[in-house]
Design an enzyme around this catalytic site. Structure first.
Site, PDB file in Angstrom:
ATOM      1  N   SER A 180       0.803  -1.455  -0.092  1.00 55.08           N
ATOM      2  CA  SER A 180       0.017  -0.114   0.059  1.00 55.08           C
ATOM      3  C   SER A 180       1.007   1.272   0.019  1.00 55.08           C
ATOM      4  O   SER A 180       1.538   1.536  -0.863  1.00 55.08           O
ATOM      5  CB  SER A 180      -1.167   0.055   1.138  1.00 55.08           C
ATOM      6  OG  SER A 180      -2.055   0.991   1.142  1.00 55.08           O
ATOM      7  N   HIS A 181       0.939   2.117   0.913  1.00 53.21           N
ATOM      8  CA  HIS A 181       1.520   3.281   1.309  1.00 53.21           C
ATOM      9  C   HIS A 181       2.935   3.268   1.691  1.00 53.21           C
ATOM     10  O   HIS A 181       3.518   4.231   1.993  1.00 53.21           O
ATOM     11  CB  HIS A 181       0.583   4.338   2.121  1.00 53.21           C
ATOM     12  CG  HIS A 181       0.210   3.867   3.175  1.00 53.21           C
ATOM     13  ND1 HIS A 181      -0.385   2.547   3.778  1.00 53.21           N
ATOM     14  CD2 HIS A 181       0.905   4.140   4.623  1.00 53.21           C
ATOM     15  CE1 HIS A 181      -0.418   2.117   4.857  1.00 53.21           C
ATOM     16  NE2 HIS A 181       0.342   3.113   5.608  1.00 53.21           N
ATOM     17  N   ASP A 223      -1.930   6.771  -3.305  1.00 52.54           N
ATOM     18  CA  ASP A 223      -0.831   5.888  -3.029  1.00 52.54           C
ATOM     19  C   ASP A 223      -0.100   4.982  -3.559  1.00 52.54           C
ATOM     20  O   ASP A 223      -0.398   4.686  -4.778  1.00 52.54           O
ATOM     21  CB  ASP A 223      -1.118   5.407  -1.380  1.00 52.54           C
ATOM     22  CG  ASP A 223      -2.055   4.087  -1.642  1.00 52.54           C
ATOM     23  OD1 ASP A 223      -3.044   4.339  -2.691  1.00 52.54           O
ATOM     24  OD2 ASP A 223      -2.163   3.436  -0.690  1.00 52.54           O
ATOM     25  N   ASP A 267      -0.645   1.602  -3.989  1.00 49.93           N
ATOM     26  CA  ASP A 267      -1.649   0.636  -4.936  1.00 49.93           C
ATOM     27  C   ASP A 267      -2.995   1.315  -5.415  1.00 49.93           C
ATOM     28  O   ASP A 267      -3.780   0.452  -5.668  1.00 49.93           O
ATOM     29  CB  ASP A 267      -1.930  -0.637  -4.020  1.00 49.93           C
ATOM     30  CG  ASP A 267      -2.472  -0.433  -2.808  1.00 49.93           C
ATOM     31  OD1 ASP A 267      -2.627   1.012  -2.248  1.00 49.93           O
ATOM     32  OD2 ASP A 267      -3.360  -1.314  -2.256  1.00 49.93           O
ATOM     33  N   ASP A 285      -5.303   2.832  -3.591  1.00 51.14           N
ATOM     34  CA  ASP A 285      -6.677   2.568  -2.857  1.00 51.14           C
ATOM     35  C   ASP A 285      -6.926   3.903  -1.805  1.00 51.14           C
ATOM     36  O   ASP A 285      -7.935   3.884  -1.163  1.00 51.14           O
ATOM     37  CB  ASP A 285      -6.772   1.333  -2.023  1.00 51.14           C
ATOM     38  CG  ASP A 285      -5.775   1.141  -1.102  1.00 51.14           C
ATOM     39  OD1 ASP A 285      -4.943   1.939  -0.743  1.00 51.14           O
ATOM     40  OD2 ASP A 285      -5.834   0.151  -0.344  1.00 51.14           O
ATOM     41  N   ARG A 286      -5.977   4.744  -1.778  1.00 52.32           N
ATOM     42  CA  ARG A 286      -5.972   5.951  -0.925  1.00 52.32           C
ATOM     43  C   ARG A 286      -6.121   7.192  -1.547  1.00 52.32           C
ATOM     44  O   ARG A 286      -5.491   7.373  -2.504  1.00 52.32           O
ATOM     45  CB  ARG A 286      -4.859   5.959   0.070  1.00 52.32           C
ATOM     46  CG  ARG A 286      -4.842   4.841   1.124  1.00 52.32           C
ATOM     47  CD  ARG A 286      -3.695   4.992   2.142  1.00 52.32           C
ATOM     48  NE  ARG A 286      -3.663   3.592   2.890  1.00 52.32           N
ATOM     49  CZ  ARG A 286      -3.521   3.481   4.333  1.00 52.32           C
ATOM     50  NH1 ARG A 286      -3.347   4.637   4.868  1.00 52.32           N
ATOM     51  NH2 ARG A 286      -3.433   2.517   4.950  1.00 52.32           N
ATOM     52  N   LYS A 308     -11.318   0.166  -0.835  1.00 52.69           N
ATOM     53  CA  LYS A 308     -11.249   1.855  -0.865  1.00 52.69           C
ATOM     54  C   LYS A 308     -10.592   2.090  -2.263  1.00 52.69           C
ATOM     55  O   LYS A 308      -9.882   1.211  -2.803  1.00 52.69           O
ATOM     56  CB  LYS A 308     -10.501   2.506   0.219  1.00 52.69           C
ATOM     57  CG  LYS A 308      -8.883   1.566   0.778  1.00 52.69           C
ATOM     58  CD  LYS A 308      -8.587   2.449   2.019  1.00 52.69           C
ATOM     59  CE  LYS A 308      -7.230   1.702   2.338  1.00 52.69           C
ATOM     60  NZ  LYS A 308      -7.460   0.608   3.141  1.00 52.69           N
TER      61      LYS A 308
END
Length: 542
Positions: free
Chosen positions: A113-114, A277, A279, A281-282, A376
Protein backbone atom coordinates in the site's frame (compact mmCIF):
# COMPACT_ATOMS: atom_id res chain seq x y z
CA UNK A 1 6.57 -29.10 -17.74
CA UNK A 2 5.84 -30.87 -14.47
CA UNK A 3 4.62 -30.16 -10.98
CA UNK A 4 7.27 -30.19 -8.30
CA UNK A 5 6.57 -30.92 -4.65
CA UNK A 6 9.07 -28.98 -2.57
CA UNK A 7 9.58 -29.92 1.09
CA UNK A 8 9.35 -26.91 3.39
CA UNK A 9 8.94 -25.88 7.00
CA UNK A 10 7.10 -22.96 8.60
CA UNK A 11 8.46 -19.43 8.79
CA UNK A 12 7.61 -17.56 11.97
CA UNK A 13 5.25 -14.61 11.77
CA UNK A 14 3.23 -15.23 8.60
CA UNK A 15 0.09 -13.81 10.19
CA UNK A 16 -1.95 -11.66 7.80
CA UNK A 17 -2.93 -8.27 9.19
CA UNK A 18 -5.75 -5.95 8.16
CA UNK A 19 -4.29 -5.84 4.64
CA UNK A 20 -2.57 -9.19 4.21
CA UNK A 21 1.02 -10.09 5.01
CA UNK A 22 3.50 -7.20 5.03
CA UNK A 23 7.19 -7.65 5.64
CA UNK A 24 10.47 -6.34 4.36
CA UNK A 25 11.10 -7.09 0.69
CA UNK A 26 14.15 -9.15 1.57
CA UNK A 27 11.99 -11.34 3.83
CA UNK A 28 9.72 -12.20 0.89
CA UNK A 29 12.80 -12.89 -1.25
CA UNK A 30 14.07 -15.60 1.13
CA UNK A 31 13.70 -18.94 -0.72
CA UNK A 32 10.43 -20.57 0.29
CA UNK A 33 9.00 -17.58 2.17
CA UNK A 34 6.63 -16.36 -0.55
CA UNK A 35 5.93 -19.93 -1.62
CA UNK A 36 4.94 -20.98 1.90
CA UNK A 37 2.50 -18.14 2.28
CA UNK A 38 0.90 -18.66 -1.14
CA UNK A 39 0.50 -22.37 -0.48
CA UNK A 40 -0.99 -21.59 2.93
CA UNK A 41 -3.54 -19.31 1.27
CA UNK A 42 -4.43 -21.95 -1.31
CA UNK A 43 -4.77 -24.60 1.39
CA UNK A 44 -6.96 -22.27 3.48
CA UNK A 45 -9.41 -21.76 0.58
CA UNK A 46 -9.68 -25.53 0.05
CA UNK A 47 -7.31 -25.63 -2.89
CA UNK A 48 -7.13 -24.08 -6.33
CA UNK A 49 -8.53 -26.89 -8.48
CA UNK A 50 -10.58 -25.52 -11.40
CA UNK A 51 -10.61 -22.03 -9.89
CA UNK A 52 -10.07 -18.64 -11.52
CA UNK A 53 -7.90 -16.01 -9.87
CA UNK A 54 -6.97 -12.38 -10.52
CA UNK A 55 -3.32 -11.41 -10.03
CA UNK A 56 -1.51 -8.07 -10.02
CA UNK A 57 0.17 -5.46 -7.89
CA UNK A 58 1.50 -1.96 -7.54
CA UNK A 59 4.75 -2.56 -9.43
CA UNK A 60 7.06 -2.25 -6.46
CA UNK A 61 10.39 -4.09 -6.28
CA UNK A 62 9.91 -7.90 -6.53
CA UNK A 63 6.37 -7.52 -7.92
CA UNK A 64 7.09 -9.13 -11.29
CA UNK A 65 9.17 -11.98 -9.84
CA UNK A 66 6.52 -12.78 -7.24
CA UNK A 67 3.83 -12.88 -9.93
CA UNK A 68 5.78 -15.50 -11.88
CA UNK A 69 6.04 -17.64 -8.71
CA UNK A 70 2.33 -17.30 -7.93
CA UNK A 71 1.40 -18.23 -11.51
CA UNK A 72 3.49 -21.37 -11.32
CA UNK A 73 2.04 -22.31 -7.96
CA UNK A 74 -1.52 -21.72 -9.16
CA UNK A 75 -0.86 -24.00 -12.13
CA UNK A 76 0.70 -26.70 -9.95
CA UNK A 77 -2.27 -26.55 -7.58
CA UNK A 78 -4.76 -27.10 -10.41
CA UNK A 79 -6.09 -23.60 -11.11
CA UNK A 80 -8.01 -23.27 -14.36
CA UNK A 81 -7.47 -19.61 -15.25
CA UNK A 82 -5.55 -16.56 -14.00
CA UNK A 83 -6.20 -12.98 -15.12
CA UNK A 84 -3.11 -10.79 -14.81
CA UNK A 85 -2.65 -7.06 -15.26
CA UNK A 86 -0.22 -6.17 -18.07
CA UNK A 87 3.33 -5.89 -16.76
CA UNK A 88 2.03 -7.21 -13.46
CA UNK A 89 0.18 -3.98 -12.67
CA UNK A 90 -3.29 -3.73 -11.15
CA UNK A 91 -4.38 -1.11 -8.67
CA UNK A 92 -6.10 -2.60 -5.64
CA UNK A 93 -9.55 -1.16 -6.51
CA UNK A 94 -9.12 -2.26 -10.14
CA UNK A 95 -8.26 -5.78 -8.97
CA UNK A 96 -11.39 -5.81 -6.81
CA UNK A 97 -13.48 -4.79 -9.83
CA UNK A 98 -11.89 -7.37 -12.12
CA UNK A 99 -12.57 -10.13 -9.55
CA UNK A 100 -16.22 -9.10 -9.43
CA UNK A 101 -16.69 -8.46 -13.15
CA UNK A 102 -15.24 -11.78 -14.28
CA UNK A 103 -16.67 -13.75 -11.34
CA UNK A 104 -13.28 -15.00 -10.24
CA UNK A 105 -12.85 -17.12 -7.13
CA UNK A 106 -10.54 -14.54 -5.63
CA UNK A 107 -7.37 -12.63 -6.28
CA UNK A 108 -3.79 -12.16 -5.14
CA UNK A 109 -2.84 -8.50 -4.75
CA UNK A 110 0.84 -7.69 -4.32
CA UNK A 111 1.31 -4.46 -2.45
CA UNK A 112 2.38 -2.87 0.81
CA UNK A 113 0.00 0.00 0.00
CA UNK A 114 1.43 3.33 1.16
CA UNK A 115 4.68 1.86 2.52
CA UNK A 116 7.97 2.63 0.71
CA UNK A 117 9.20 0.21 -1.95
CA UNK A 118 12.61 -1.18 -2.90
CA UNK A 119 14.85 -4.09 -2.00
CA UNK A 120 15.47 -2.59 1.44
CA UNK A 121 11.89 -1.37 1.92
CA UNK A 122 8.52 -3.13 2.12
CA UNK A 123 6.50 -5.75 0.27
CA UNK A 124 3.08 -7.27 0.82
CA UNK A 125 0.64 -9.88 -0.42
CA UNK A 126 -3.03 -10.31 0.35
CA UNK A 127 -5.84 -12.52 -0.87
CA UNK A 128 -9.24 -11.05 -1.76
CA UNK A 129 -12.31 -13.23 -1.94
CA UNK A 130 -14.90 -13.66 -4.66
CA UNK A 131 -16.73 -10.52 -3.52
CA UNK A 132 -13.56 -8.56 -4.36
CA UNK A 133 -12.86 -7.69 -0.74
CA UNK A 134 -10.02 -8.57 1.66
CA UNK A 135 -10.16 -11.98 3.28
CA UNK A 136 -12.32 -11.94 6.44
CA UNK A 137 -10.82 -12.75 9.82
CA UNK A 138 -12.10 -16.32 9.78
CA UNK A 139 -10.12 -16.95 6.58
CA UNK A 140 -6.95 -15.14 7.68
CA UNK A 141 -7.03 -17.28 10.83
CA UNK A 142 -7.04 -20.38 8.60
CA UNK A 143 -4.14 -18.96 6.57
CA UNK A 144 -2.08 -18.51 9.71
CA UNK A 145 -2.87 -22.04 10.89
CA UNK A 146 -1.80 -23.43 7.51
CA UNK A 147 1.44 -21.42 7.58
CA UNK A 148 2.28 -22.82 11.00
CA UNK A 149 1.81 -26.43 9.88
CA UNK A 150 3.08 -26.35 6.27
CA UNK A 151 5.47 -29.10 5.19
CA UNK A 152 5.54 -28.69 1.39
CA UNK A 153 4.42 -26.53 -1.48
CA UNK A 154 3.59 -27.26 -5.13
CA UNK A 155 5.11 -25.35 -8.04
CA UNK A 156 5.36 -25.84 -11.80
CA UNK A 157 8.76 -25.90 -13.51
CA UNK A 158 7.25 -24.15 -16.55
CA UNK A 159 8.77 -21.09 -18.20
CA UNK A 160 7.97 -17.54 -17.17
CA UNK A 161 5.01 -15.81 -18.84
CA UNK A 162 5.67 -12.63 -20.82
CA UNK A 163 3.69 -10.20 -18.66
CA UNK A 164 3.92 -7.45 -21.29
CA UNK A 165 2.10 -9.45 -23.99
CA UNK A 166 -1.66 -8.83 -23.94
CA UNK A 167 -3.77 -11.88 -24.70
CA UNK A 168 -3.95 -15.56 -23.84
CA UNK A 169 -1.07 -17.77 -22.72
CA UNK A 170 -0.79 -21.26 -21.30
CA UNK A 171 1.23 -22.46 -18.32
CA UNK A 172 1.27 -26.17 -17.51
CA UNK A 173 -2.34 -26.56 -18.67
CA UNK A 174 -3.58 -23.39 -16.98
CA UNK A 175 -4.75 -20.46 -19.09
CA UNK A 176 -3.21 -17.08 -18.32
CA UNK A 177 -4.86 -13.95 -19.68
CA UNK A 178 -2.90 -10.70 -19.70
CA UNK A 179 -5.31 -7.73 -19.68
CA UNK A 180 -5.02 -3.96 -19.94
CA UNK A 181 -5.03 -2.96 -16.25
CA UNK A 182 -6.89 0.31 -16.87
CA UNK A 183 -9.72 -0.39 -19.33
CA UNK A 184 -12.20 -2.32 -17.16
CA UNK A 185 -11.77 0.15 -14.31
CA UNK A 186 -12.13 3.21 -16.56
CA UNK A 187 -15.30 1.75 -18.05
CA UNK A 188 -16.75 1.34 -14.55
CA UNK A 189 -15.93 4.95 -13.62
CA UNK A 190 -17.79 6.10 -16.73
CA UNK A 191 -20.98 4.47 -15.41
CA UNK A 192 -20.75 6.22 -12.04
CA UNK A 193 -19.86 9.80 -12.93
CA UNK A 194 -21.02 12.50 -15.32
CA UNK A 195 -17.95 12.62 -17.52
CA UNK A 196 -19.52 15.30 -19.71
CA UNK A 197 -19.96 17.61 -16.72
CA UNK A 198 -16.34 17.06 -15.68
CA UNK A 199 -15.17 17.67 -19.26
CA UNK A 200 -17.08 20.94 -19.24
CA UNK A 201 -15.44 21.88 -15.94
CA UNK A 202 -11.98 21.44 -17.43
CA UNK A 203 -13.08 23.31 -20.57
CA UNK A 204 -13.76 26.42 -18.45
CA UNK A 205 -10.08 26.59 -17.48
CA UNK A 206 -10.44 24.71 -14.20
CA UNK A 207 -6.93 23.73 -13.10
CA UNK A 208 -6.03 20.51 -11.33
CA UNK A 209 -2.90 18.71 -10.22
CA UNK A 210 -2.89 14.95 -9.52
CA UNK A 211 0.22 13.47 -7.89
CA UNK A 212 0.47 9.75 -8.64
CA UNK A 213 3.59 9.55 -6.45
CA UNK A 214 5.42 7.32 -8.97
CA UNK A 215 2.89 4.61 -8.12
CA UNK A 216 0.27 2.49 -9.82
CA UNK A 217 -2.43 5.14 -10.36
CA UNK A 218 -0.28 7.06 -12.84
CA UNK A 219 -1.57 5.17 -15.90
CA UNK A 220 -5.16 5.22 -14.57
CA UNK A 221 -5.13 8.95 -13.85
CA UNK A 222 -3.51 9.87 -17.17
CA UNK A 223 -5.99 7.74 -19.12
CA UNK A 224 -9.09 9.04 -17.35
CA UNK A 225 -8.21 12.62 -16.39
CA UNK A 226 -6.12 13.69 -19.38
CA UNK A 227 -7.09 11.38 -22.25
CA UNK A 228 -10.82 11.00 -21.50
CA UNK A 229 -11.86 14.07 -19.49
CA UNK A 230 -9.67 16.60 -21.26
CA UNK A 231 -7.53 17.80 -18.38
CA UNK A 232 -4.42 19.47 -19.84
CA UNK A 233 -1.32 17.38 -20.36
CA UNK A 234 0.79 17.63 -17.23
CA UNK A 235 -2.20 17.56 -14.89
CA UNK A 236 -0.86 14.19 -13.71
CA UNK A 237 2.61 14.43 -12.19
CA UNK A 238 4.92 11.61 -11.10
CA UNK A 239 2.77 9.39 -13.28
CA UNK A 240 5.19 6.61 -14.29
CA UNK A 241 5.17 3.68 -11.82
CA UNK A 242 8.57 2.96 -10.31
CA UNK A 243 9.83 -0.07 -8.36
CA UNK A 244 10.92 2.25 -5.55
CA UNK A 245 8.30 4.98 -6.10
CA UNK A 246 10.95 7.41 -7.24
CA UNK A 247 12.72 6.77 -3.93
CA UNK A 248 9.78 8.44 -2.24
CA UNK A 249 7.14 7.43 0.27
CA UNK A 250 3.86 6.79 -1.60
CA UNK A 251 1.57 7.92 1.21
CA UNK A 252 -0.84 10.67 0.11
CA UNK A 253 -0.66 13.09 3.01
CA UNK A 254 0.79 16.59 3.48
CA UNK A 255 4.06 15.21 4.84
CA UNK A 256 4.97 12.93 1.93
CA UNK A 257 3.23 14.66 -0.99
CA UNK A 258 5.48 17.69 -0.53
CA UNK A 259 5.60 18.70 -4.20
CA UNK A 260 1.83 18.80 -4.49
CA UNK A 261 1.34 20.58 -1.17
CA UNK A 262 3.90 23.25 -2.04
CA UNK A 263 2.04 24.02 -5.26
CA UNK A 264 -1.41 23.96 -3.66
CA UNK A 265 -0.35 26.24 -0.79
CA UNK A 266 1.60 28.63 -3.00
CA UNK A 267 0.75 31.59 -5.16
CA UNK A 268 -1.34 30.86 -8.27
CA UNK A 269 -2.34 27.43 -6.91
CA UNK A 270 -4.52 25.16 -9.06
CA UNK A 271 -8.21 24.96 -8.18
CA UNK A 272 -7.99 21.36 -7.05
CA UNK A 273 -5.24 18.99 -5.98
CA UNK A 274 -5.25 15.27 -5.30
CA UNK A 275 -2.87 12.38 -4.75
CA UNK A 276 -3.04 8.62 -4.48
CA UNK A 277 -0.82 5.99 -2.87
CA UNK A 278 1.26 2.98 -3.88
CA UNK A 279 -1.58 0.67 -4.85
CA UNK A 280 -4.23 3.27 -5.64
CA UNK A 281 -6.64 2.74 -2.79
CA UNK A 282 -5.96 5.95 -0.84
CA UNK A 283 -6.46 9.59 -1.69
CA UNK A 284 -5.64 13.09 -0.54
CA UNK A 285 -7.82 16.08 -1.41
CA UNK A 286 -6.50 19.65 -1.39
CA UNK A 287 -8.06 22.94 -2.42
CA UNK A 288 -6.15 26.11 -3.16
CA UNK A 289 -4.62 26.88 0.24
CA UNK A 290 -6.75 24.27 2.03
CA UNK A 291 -6.03 20.66 3.04
CA UNK A 292 -9.20 18.57 3.42
CA UNK A 293 -8.89 15.89 6.09
CA UNK A 294 -9.95 12.39 5.00
CA UNK A 295 -12.68 12.48 7.67
CA UNK A 296 -14.10 15.68 6.22
CA UNK A 297 -13.74 14.36 2.68
CA UNK A 298 -15.80 11.29 3.58
CA UNK A 299 -18.52 13.52 5.03
CA UNK A 300 -18.58 15.82 1.99
CA UNK A 301 -18.80 12.88 -0.42
CA UNK A 302 -21.63 11.30 1.57
CA UNK A 303 -23.54 14.59 1.67
CA UNK A 304 -23.16 15.22 -2.08
CA UNK A 305 -22.98 11.77 -3.67
CA UNK A 306 -26.48 12.17 -5.13
CA UNK A 307 -25.04 14.74 -7.56
CA UNK A 308 -23.27 11.92 -9.45
CA UNK A 309 -25.33 9.64 -11.72
CA UNK A 310 -24.23 6.45 -9.99
CA UNK A 311 -25.70 7.65 -6.68
CA UNK A 312 -28.60 9.82 -7.83
CA UNK A 313 -31.08 7.70 -5.88
CA UNK A 314 -29.34 8.51 -2.63
CA UNK A 315 -27.22 6.35 -0.36
CA UNK A 316 -28.27 3.51 1.93
CA UNK A 317 -25.90 4.45 4.72
CA UNK A 318 -22.39 5.50 5.68
CA UNK A 319 -19.70 3.56 7.52
CA UNK A 320 -16.46 4.86 9.03
CA UNK A 321 -13.63 3.29 10.93
CA UNK A 322 -13.65 3.99 14.65
CA UNK A 323 -10.62 6.36 14.62
CA UNK A 324 -12.26 8.45 11.86
CA UNK A 325 -14.04 11.59 13.05
CA UNK A 326 -17.79 11.62 13.52
CA UNK A 327 -18.30 14.12 10.68
CA UNK A 328 -19.94 11.50 8.46
CA UNK A 329 -22.28 10.46 11.30
CA UNK A 330 -23.71 13.98 11.29
CA UNK A 331 -24.33 13.75 7.53
CA UNK A 332 -26.04 10.36 7.89
CA UNK A 333 -28.29 11.72 10.63
CA UNK A 334 -29.36 14.68 8.48
CA UNK A 335 -29.95 12.39 5.48
CA UNK A 336 -31.95 9.95 7.62
CA UNK A 337 -29.74 6.98 6.77
CA UNK A 338 -27.80 4.52 8.90
CA UNK A 339 -24.26 5.12 10.09
CA UNK A 340 -21.81 2.51 11.34
CA UNK A 341 -18.56 2.65 13.32
CA UNK A 342 -16.25 -0.28 12.56
CA UNK A 343 -12.70 -1.31 13.46
CA UNK A 344 -9.87 -0.20 11.19
CA UNK A 345 -9.57 -2.46 8.12
CA UNK A 346 -11.61 -2.42 4.93
CA UNK A 347 -12.74 -6.00 5.41
CA UNK A 348 -15.14 -4.80 8.11
CA UNK A 349 -16.93 -2.65 5.53
CA UNK A 350 -17.31 -5.63 3.20
CA UNK A 351 -20.12 -7.25 5.16
CA UNK A 352 -22.04 -3.96 5.35
CA UNK A 353 -21.61 -3.35 1.63
CA UNK A 354 -22.59 -6.89 0.66
CA UNK A 355 -25.69 -6.65 2.86
CA UNK A 356 -26.72 -3.35 1.28
CA UNK A 357 -26.59 -1.52 4.60
CA UNK A 358 -24.19 1.19 3.40
CA UNK A 359 -23.17 2.79 0.11
CA UNK A 360 -20.14 4.88 1.10
CA UNK A 361 -17.34 4.02 3.53
CA UNK A 362 -14.17 5.71 4.68
CA UNK A 363 -11.19 5.73 6.98
CA UNK A 364 -9.17 8.60 8.42
CA UNK A 365 -6.09 7.03 6.82
CA UNK A 366 -7.15 8.47 3.46
CA UNK A 367 -9.23 5.54 2.24
CA UNK A 368 -12.69 6.19 0.81
CA UNK A 369 -14.91 4.01 -1.35
CA UNK A 370 -18.40 2.84 -2.20
CA UNK A 371 -20.33 -0.25 -3.15
CA UNK A 372 -18.89 -0.21 -6.68
CA UNK A 373 -15.99 -2.41 -5.44
CA UNK A 374 -14.99 -3.95 -2.12
CA UNK A 375 -11.85 -1.90 -1.57
CA UNK A 376 -11.17 1.73 -0.90
CA UNK A 377 -10.57 3.57 -4.14
CA UNK A 378 -8.40 6.67 -4.43
CA UNK A 379 -9.19 7.72 -7.99
CA UNK A 380 -12.91 7.08 -7.47
CA UNK A 381 -12.88 9.60 -4.61
CA UNK A 382 -11.10 12.16 -6.80
CA UNK A 383 -13.61 11.70 -9.61
CA UNK A 384 -16.56 12.04 -7.24
CA UNK A 385 -15.06 15.29 -5.93
CA UNK A 386 -14.70 16.53 -9.51
CA UNK A 387 -18.31 15.59 -10.31
CA UNK A 388 -19.53 17.46 -7.23
CA UNK A 389 -17.43 20.54 -8.01
CA UNK A 390 -18.71 20.51 -11.59
CA UNK A 391 -22.33 20.52 -10.42
CA UNK A 392 -22.04 22.90 -7.45
CA UNK A 393 -19.75 25.31 -9.27
CA UNK A 394 -17.95 26.26 -6.06
CA UNK A 395 -14.34 26.25 -5.00
CA UNK A 396 -13.14 23.60 -2.54
CA UNK A 397 -12.81 26.31 0.11
CA UNK A 398 -16.34 27.61 -0.38
CA UNK A 399 -17.75 24.11 -0.37
CA UNK A 400 -15.99 23.26 2.90
CA UNK A 401 -17.21 26.49 4.48
CA UNK A 402 -20.80 25.61 3.48
CA UNK A 403 -20.38 22.10 4.86
CA UNK A 404 -19.05 23.26 8.23
CA UNK A 405 -21.75 25.90 8.59
CA UNK A 406 -24.37 23.22 7.90
CA UNK A 407 -23.00 20.36 9.99
CA UNK A 408 -20.42 21.94 12.28
CA UNK A 409 -16.72 21.15 12.12
CA UNK A 410 -14.83 18.21 13.60
CA UNK A 411 -11.30 19.50 14.05
CA UNK A 412 -9.19 16.42 13.57
CA UNK A 413 -5.59 15.24 13.48
CA UNK A 414 -3.60 12.01 13.66
CA UNK A 415 -0.19 11.88 15.34
CA UNK A 416 2.03 8.94 14.41
CA UNK A 417 4.97 7.77 16.47
CA UNK A 418 6.83 5.43 14.13
CA UNK A 419 9.45 2.69 14.59
CA UNK A 420 9.06 2.67 18.38
CA UNK A 421 10.61 -0.14 20.43
CA UNK A 422 7.81 -2.69 20.54
CA UNK A 423 7.99 -3.07 24.32
CA UNK A 424 7.58 0.68 24.82
CA UNK A 425 4.59 0.93 22.47
CA UNK A 426 2.97 -2.11 24.08
CA UNK A 427 3.52 -0.60 27.55
CA UNK A 428 1.65 2.56 26.54
CA UNK A 429 -1.34 0.51 25.43
CA UNK A 430 -1.28 -1.85 28.41
CA UNK A 431 -1.09 1.04 30.87
CA UNK A 432 -4.05 2.71 29.18
CA UNK A 433 -6.05 -0.52 29.41
CA UNK A 434 -5.26 -0.93 33.09
CA UNK A 435 -6.28 2.70 33.79
CA UNK A 436 -9.60 2.57 31.91
CA UNK A 437 -11.87 2.07 34.90
CA UNK A 438 -10.40 5.03 36.73
CA UNK A 439 -10.36 7.59 33.95
CA UNK A 440 -13.98 8.78 34.05
CA UNK A 441 -14.18 12.05 35.99
CA UNK A 442 -10.44 12.71 35.81
CA UNK A 443 -9.63 16.36 35.19
CA UNK A 444 -6.71 16.99 32.81
CA UNK A 445 -5.87 20.64 32.45
CA UNK A 446 -9.09 22.46 31.70
CA UNK A 447 -11.00 19.42 30.42
CA UNK A 448 -12.54 16.40 32.10
CA UNK A 449 -12.77 12.76 30.97
CA UNK A 450 -16.39 11.63 30.68
CA UNK A 451 -15.75 7.97 29.83
CA UNK A 452 -13.15 5.61 28.37
CA UNK A 453 -13.27 2.15 26.82
CA UNK A 454 -11.50 -0.42 24.67
CA UNK A 455 -13.52 -0.46 21.47
CA UNK A 456 -15.21 -3.76 20.58
CA UNK A 457 -17.24 -4.28 17.41
CA UNK A 458 -20.24 -6.54 17.00
CA UNK A 459 -20.78 -7.13 13.30
CA UNK A 460 -24.49 -6.55 12.53
CA UNK A 461 -24.33 -8.88 9.53
CA UNK A 462 -22.51 -12.04 10.63
CA UNK A 463 -22.70 -11.61 14.40
CA UNK A 464 -18.93 -11.83 14.91
CA UNK A 465 -17.21 -9.83 17.64
CA UNK A 466 -13.87 -8.03 17.21
CA UNK A 467 -12.53 -6.89 20.60
CA UNK A 468 -9.50 -4.76 21.54
CA UNK A 469 -9.72 -2.41 18.57
CA UNK A 470 -8.34 0.71 20.25
CA UNK A 471 -8.60 2.80 23.39
CA UNK A 472 -11.18 5.59 23.26
CA UNK A 473 -11.16 8.48 25.72
CA UNK A 474 -14.12 10.85 25.63
CA UNK A 475 -14.17 14.30 27.23
CA UNK A 476 -17.12 16.24 28.64
CA UNK A 477 -16.59 18.88 25.96
CA UNK A 478 -17.47 16.29 23.31
CA UNK A 479 -13.84 15.89 22.26
CA UNK A 480 -12.16 12.51 21.90
CA UNK A 481 -8.71 10.90 21.83
CA UNK A 482 -8.05 7.41 20.46
CA UNK A 483 -4.92 5.27 20.84
CA UNK A 484 -4.06 2.19 18.81
CA UNK A 485 -1.09 0.35 17.39
CA UNK A 486 -0.89 0.23 13.61
CA UNK A 487 -0.99 -3.09 11.79
CA UNK A 488 0.65 -1.82 8.58
CA UNK A 489 4.23 -1.15 9.64
CA UNK A 490 7.14 -3.51 9.09
CA UNK A 491 9.70 -2.12 11.55
CA UNK A 492 9.22 -1.78 15.30
CA UNK A 493 5.80 -0.49 16.34
CA UNK A 494 3.76 2.52 15.26
CA UNK A 495 1.57 4.20 17.85
CA UNK A 496 -1.24 6.28 16.39
CA UNK A 497 -3.01 8.96 18.41
CA UNK A 498 -6.24 10.33 16.91
CA UNK A 499 -7.61 13.65 18.16
CA UNK A 500 -11.03 15.17 17.57
CA UNK A 501 -12.86 18.29 18.79
CA UNK A 502 -16.31 19.32 17.52
CA UNK A 503 -17.70 22.83 17.20
CA UNK A 504 -21.18 23.50 15.87
CA UNK A 505 -22.01 25.65 12.87
CA UNK A 506 -22.19 28.78 15.00
CA UNK A 507 -18.73 28.23 16.49
CA UNK A 508 -15.18 29.06 15.42
CA UNK A 509 -14.97 27.14 12.15
CA UNK A 510 -11.76 28.42 10.60
CA UNK A 511 -9.01 27.91 13.19
CA UNK A 512 -5.72 26.15 12.53
CA UNK A 513 -6.45 22.51 13.48
CA UNK A 514 -3.44 21.90 15.73
CA UNK A 515 -4.24 25.09 17.65
CA UNK A 516 -7.92 24.16 17.98
CA UNK A 517 -6.90 20.71 19.25
CA UNK A 518 -4.18 21.92 21.63
CA UNK A 519 -6.05 21.14 24.89
CA UNK A 520 -6.95 17.66 23.61
CA UNK A 521 -3.38 17.00 22.50
CA UNK A 522 -2.03 18.01 25.91
CA UNK A 523 -4.58 15.85 27.74
CA UNK A 524 -3.88 12.83 25.54
CA UNK A 525 -0.13 13.12 26.14
CA UNK A 526 -0.59 13.35 29.88
CA UNK A 527 -3.09 10.50 30.17
CA UNK A 528 -0.96 8.11 28.07
CA UNK A 529 2.40 9.21 29.48
CA UNK A 530 3.82 9.85 26.04
CA UNK A 531 6.91 11.52 27.49
CA UNK A 532 8.31 8.00 27.86
CA UNK A 533 8.55 7.76 24.05
CA UNK A 534 11.57 10.08 24.17
CA UNK A 535 10.38 11.97 21.09
CA UNK A 536 10.15 15.71 20.59
CA UNK A 537 6.81 15.10 18.88
CA UNK A 538 5.10 12.79 16.43
CA UNK A 539 7.05 11.61 13.38
CA UNK A 540 4.07 12.34 11.15
CA UNK A 541 1.22 14.74 11.88
CA UNK A 542 -1.79 14.77 9.55
Amino acid sequence: MATQTIPSKPFEGQKPGTSGLRKKTRDFMVPGYLENFVQSVLNAIDGATDKTFVLGGDGRYFNAEAIQTILKMAAANGAKHVIVGQNGLLSTPAASHVIRKYKADGGFILSASHNPGGIDADFGLKFNGENGGPAPEALTTKMLAQSEAISEYLISDGADIDLSALGSHTLDGMSVEIIDPVSDYAELMGTLFDFNAIKSLFATGFRMRFDAMHAVTGPYAKSILEDTLGAPEGTVINGVPSVDFGKGHPDPNPVWAKELMAEMMGDNAPDFGAASDGDGDRNMIVGAGLYVTPSDSLAVLAANAHLAPGYKGGIAGVARSMPTSAASDRVAEKLGVASFETPTGWKFFGNLLDAGKVTICGEESAGTGSDHVREKDGLWAVLLWLNILAVRKQSVGDMMADHWQTYGRDYYSRHDYEALPTDVANAVMEDLKSDLDGLAGRKVGAITVSKADNFSYDDPVDGSTSPNQGIRIFFESGARAVFRLSGTGTEGATLRVYLQHYVDGEGALFEEPQAALAPIIAAAHQIAGLSRLDRDGPDVRT
